[in-house]
Design an enzyme around this catalytic site. Structure first.
Site, short mmCIF file in Angstrom:
data_model
loop_
_atom_site.label_atom_id
_atom_site.label_comp_id
_atom_site.label_asym_id
_atom_site.label_seq_id
_atom_site.Cartn_x
_atom_site.Cartn_y
_atom_site.Cartn_z
N GLY A 64 0.82 -1.20 0.00
CA GLY A 64 0.00 0.00 0.00
C GLY A 64 0.86 1.25 0.00
N PRO A 65 0.22 2.40 -0.22
CA PRO A 65 0.98 3.65 -0.26
C PRO A 65 1.63 3.96 1.09
CG PRO A 65 -1.33 3.99 -0.87
CD PRO A 65 -1.22 2.60 -0.38
N PRO A 66 2.59 4.84 1.11
CA PRO A 66 3.26 5.18 2.37
C PRO A 66 2.29 5.79 3.37
CG PRO A 66 4.41 6.15 0.49
CD PRO A 66 3.14 5.58 -0.03
N GLY A 67 2.51 5.48 4.62
CA GLY A 67 1.73 6.11 5.68
C GLY A 67 0.35 5.55 5.90
N THR A 68 0.07 4.39 5.32
CA THR A 68 -1.26 3.83 5.50
C THR A 68 -1.34 2.86 6.67
OG1 THR A 68 -0.68 2.27 3.76
CG2 THR A 68 -2.11 4.09 3.15
N GLY A 69 -0.26 2.69 7.38
CA GLY A 69 -0.31 1.88 8.59
C GLY A 69 0.18 0.46 8.43
N LYS A 70 1.06 0.21 7.47
CA LYS A 70 1.56 -1.15 7.27
C LYS A 70 2.43 -1.60 8.44
CE LYS A 70 3.37 -0.01 3.31
NZ LYS A 70 2.83 1.36 3.18
N HIS A 114 -8.11 36.15 -9.01
CA HIS A 114 -7.75 34.80 -9.47
C HIS A 114 -8.51 33.74 -8.66
CE1 HIS A 114 -4.68 31.77 -10.93
NE2 HIS A 114 -5.17 31.15 -9.87
N GLU A 115 -8.48 33.88 -7.36
CA GLU A 115 -9.13 32.87 -6.52
C GLU A 115 -10.64 32.90 -6.69
OE1 GLU A 115 -7.59 30.47 -5.29
OE2 GLU A 115 -5.60 31.35 -5.58
P1 ADP Z 1 3.51 2.71 6.57
O1 ADP Z 1 4.34 1.69 7.23
O2 ADP Z 1 2.35 2.15 5.82
O3 ADP Z 1 4.25 3.70 5.75
P2 ADP Z 1 3.06 3.45 9.28
O4 ADP Z 1 2.52 2.19 9.81
O5 ADP Z 1 4.47 3.74 9.59
O6 ADP Z 1 2.84 3.56 7.72
O7 ADP Z 1 2.15 4.64 9.78
C1 ADP Z 1 2.67 5.82 10.28
C2 ADP Z 1 1.78 6.38 11.36
O8 ADP Z 1 0.54 6.80 10.80
C3 ADP Z 1 1.41 5.35 12.40
O9 ADP Z 1 2.35 5.31 13.40
C4 ADP Z 1 0.08 5.87 12.90
O10 ADP Z 1 0.27 6.86 13.88
C5 ADP Z 1 -0.52 6.53 11.69
N1 ADP Z 1 -1.47 5.65 11.02
C6 ADP Z 1 -1.39 5.21 9.75
N2 ADP Z 1 -2.45 4.44 9.44
C7 ADP Z 1 -3.21 4.37 10.52
C8 ADP Z 1 -4.45 3.72 10.82
N3 ADP Z 1 -5.09 2.98 9.91
N4 ADP Z 1 -4.95 3.87 12.06
C9 ADP Z 1 -4.31 4.63 12.97
N5 ADP Z 1 -3.16 5.26 12.75
C10 ADP Z 1 -2.60 5.16 11.55
ZN ZN Z 2 -5.21 29.15 -9.32
#
Ligand code: ADP
Ligand code: ZN
Ligand code: MG
Length: 624
Positions: A207-213, A429-430
């Protein structure tokens, strides 16, 4: 940088040859001379004359030589002489009053001698050699299959308890359901064994970065109450060949000792990239590490309760061998959260923060379409920081709204001084964007308009928030979006008859959308449903590459231009028909700097009502 040390086998052979040479030298020269004192050899006849002169004090008679101490002048010296067949020797010595002995042949047994002179030093040298080798291999190439001595200093992080549970992971219900089975298996492996079911050895979180893997992997360990070994893929790839492989070996060895447990390899794409022959020379180290990983995964017995989890955001780049059954045969998608998921994530993270009871998380979730869990966690934290900065005791809705903008567009640049003339241009513009959005059907409602510059470089922006989560976009919606994007520039042209650089981001986005319509969404009459571009790294920005002939590529360019031109014209037309309200709104924004969607709609509706009184049909005509 890759440094291949000399083959260790050849090195050690060399070492032993030197050792043997040194030992021969020692045995030949050093040891025999040790027993000898500083003696002077003299002829037997001299010995006899010294004896007769009663100068000899002591003598030691061997089978072949006589060592004796004699007085010469004032000092006593030790001499040696060869022994001759001399039956009168004893009588002579007695007559001279010499204290003499014959050495009892304390001949050490040849076996002991061999042991003492050869085997013991040899053993000592081998020991030193081994220690040296261990040190060298540890620091240079991690064993490399040769004398795998001791542990590599792999950065394996072992947590006996991660302290995370599924409750910490909001949304991602499908991923959690898939992982629940693994938890169950770790709790109760017999249940599976009895029926003959084979647990998957590994599961791959994609999955994409930051999704909680990473978070999910920890939660699995936490739920199952088992130790958690984690290592990042990049830590396997070391400077020296063989080091990574040693680390893999070590990791699995440690894990098997601690079973049941979870082994987590984060960012596995760093080692698991396809082994292609394309690269000249290839990357030996990485391949070796990958091979070791594959071998270890085949080698261990999953019924003992070692489960391997891995995470990646580049699944398409992984080596096929990693994904076959018996290895990472389970693939668990961890996607960006949907509306409900975002709301749940916000709530999970708000738990540790003192918040006002009036916060509407649904609204915040609506405004954060397309953000990841990590960004949502960041929004809550930014909101809390804002509340502190303003000296409040709890976080309020407005803090979160500001935090969204901070995360999306950067911090406000309060100190930036914008010239009044420029401010006016930005304002028009806005409002151009907002007005055209509002005048089109199937366009997301305007939520906020601001001309406060941001650290991201934006001088102002119009925020539109959908009323619901959409999974599909119609052709009209996309065209309307492009039209809205071109409207900022259109307003500048209409009012100032001059264009500025302020539309660069709009241009980029509009072009991307128009291109996507043609090349990937099949929304042009000319190319119908032909795929003209393929997406790489869907989870990382989604770079595309053309998959068509050059002729088609230039035809695409023409088509893109046509779409944008048409949209631009349409935006111009809408603004021309609404120029009165454009002036009114722009003036209002210039004064206030930030206006809400409600304020915007109020002015627009009031203006419409006035217009309707004077010329009833204009509005409906311009609405399309
Ligand atoms: P990944 O490994 O997918 O890049 P991380 O597991 O490191 O992402 O997630 C980074 C932080 O984002 C986690 O420590 C948490 O705080 C927050 N986070 C991401 N997804 C979730 C989720 N589904 N529920 C709660 N917190 C989340
Ligand atoms: Zn614009
Ligand atoms: Mg991660």
């Amino acid at each position: 940088m890759n440094q291949t040390p000399q083959k260790p086998k050849r090195q050690i052979l060399f070492y032993y040859v030197i050792v043997i040479i040194i030992m021969i030298l020692i045995n030949l020269f050093l040891i025999p001379s040790l027993g000898r004192q500083q003696t002077e050899e003299i002829p037997y006849s001299d010995f006899l004359s010294l004896l007769d002169a009663k100068r000899v004090l002591q003598a030691k008679v061997d089978s072949t030589s006589i060592t004796f101490a004699a007085e010469l002048g004032n000092n006593i010296r030790v001499y040696e002489t060869g022994r001759m067949e001399d039956p009168e020797l004893v009588d002579r010595m007695l007559a001279a009053g010499v204290e003499f002995t014959q050495d009892v042949p304390t001949q050490v047994s040849p076996l002991l001698q061999l042991l003492l002179y050869w085997v013991a030093p040899m053993a000592l040298f081998i020991l030193v050699g081994q220690l040296l080798m261990r040190y060298v291999t540890k620091n240079m190439n991690g064993g490399n299959g040769f004398m795998s001595l001791g542990k590599s200093n792999a950065k394996v992080y072992m947590e006996s308890q991660t302290g995370k549970s599924f409750a910490d992971v909001a949304g991602e219900d499908e991923a959690k359901a898939a992982l629940q089975e693994i938890v169950d298996f770790l709790h109760n492996p017999m249940k599976y064994k009895d029926i003959g079911a084979r647990m998957p050895k590994g599961a791959l979180l994609v999955g994409p970065p930051g999704t909680g893997k990473t978070l999910l992997a920890k939660a699995v360990a936490g739920e199952a109450k088992v130790p958690f070994f984690s290592i990042s893929g990049s830590e396997f790839v070391e400077m020296f060949v063989g080091m990574g492989a040693a680390r893999v070996r070590d990791l699995f060895k440690q894990a098997q000792e601690k079973a049941p447990c979870i082994v987590f390899i984060d960012e596995i794409d760093a080692v698991g990239k396809k082994r292609d022959a394309g690269m000249i020379g290839g990357n030996d180290e990485r391949e070796q590490t990958l091979n070791q990983l594959l071998a270890e995964m085949d080698g261990f017995d999953s019924s003992k309760g070692v489960v391997i989890l891995a995470a990646t955001n580049r699944p398409d780049s992984l080596d096929q061998a990693l994904l076959r059954p018996g290895r990472f045969d389970r693939r668990i998608p961890v996607e960006l959260p949907d509306l409900a998921g975002r709301e749940a994530i916000l709530k999970v993270h708000a738990k540790g923060v003192r918040t006002s009871s009036e916060i509407n998380y649904h609204d915040v979730a609506l405004a954060t379409s397309g953000t990841s869990g990590a960004e949502l966690a960041n929004i809550i934290n930014e909101g809390a920081l804002l509340a502190v900065r303003e000296g409040r005791k709890q976080v309020e809705q407005k803090d979160l709204e500001e935090a969204i903008e901070t995360v999306i567009a950067g911090y406000q640049r309060k100190g930036a001084v914008i010239l009044p003339d420029e401010k006016k241009v930005i304002s028009y513009h806005e409002i151009g964007h907002a007005l055209v959005a509002a005048r089109q059907s199937s366009s997301a409602p305007v939520h906020k308009i601001t001309i406060i510059p941001r650290t991201s470089g934006a001088l102002g922006y119009t925020m539109q928030v959908e009323e619901d989560e959409h999974y599909l976009m119609t052709r009209d919606e996309i065209v309307n979006k492009i039209t809205t994007l071109t409207a900022g520039r259109a307003a500048e042209e209409l009012v100032f008859h001059e264009i500025t650089s302020g539309a660069s981001n709009d241009i980029e986005q509009a072009t991307k959308l128009a291109r996507m319509m043609i090349t990937r969404l099949g929304m042009s009459s000319q190319f119908d449903m032909t795929a003209l571009e393929s997406v790489q790294n869907a989870y990382l920005g989604g770079d595309t590459s053309l998959i068509c002939s050059e002729d088609t590529a230039s035809a695409i360019d023409l088509e893109v231009m046509k779409i944008i031109q048409k949209c631009h014209d349409k935006a111009m037309e809408i603004l021309t028909n609404n120029v009165t309200v454009l002036h009114q709104l722009a003036q209002y924004l210039l004064e206030k700097e930030t206006i809400t969607g409600d304020e915007f709609m109020d002015i627009l509706n009031k203006c419409d009502a006035e217009k309707e009184q004077s010329a009833p049909n204009v509005v409906s005509a311009s609405a399309e």
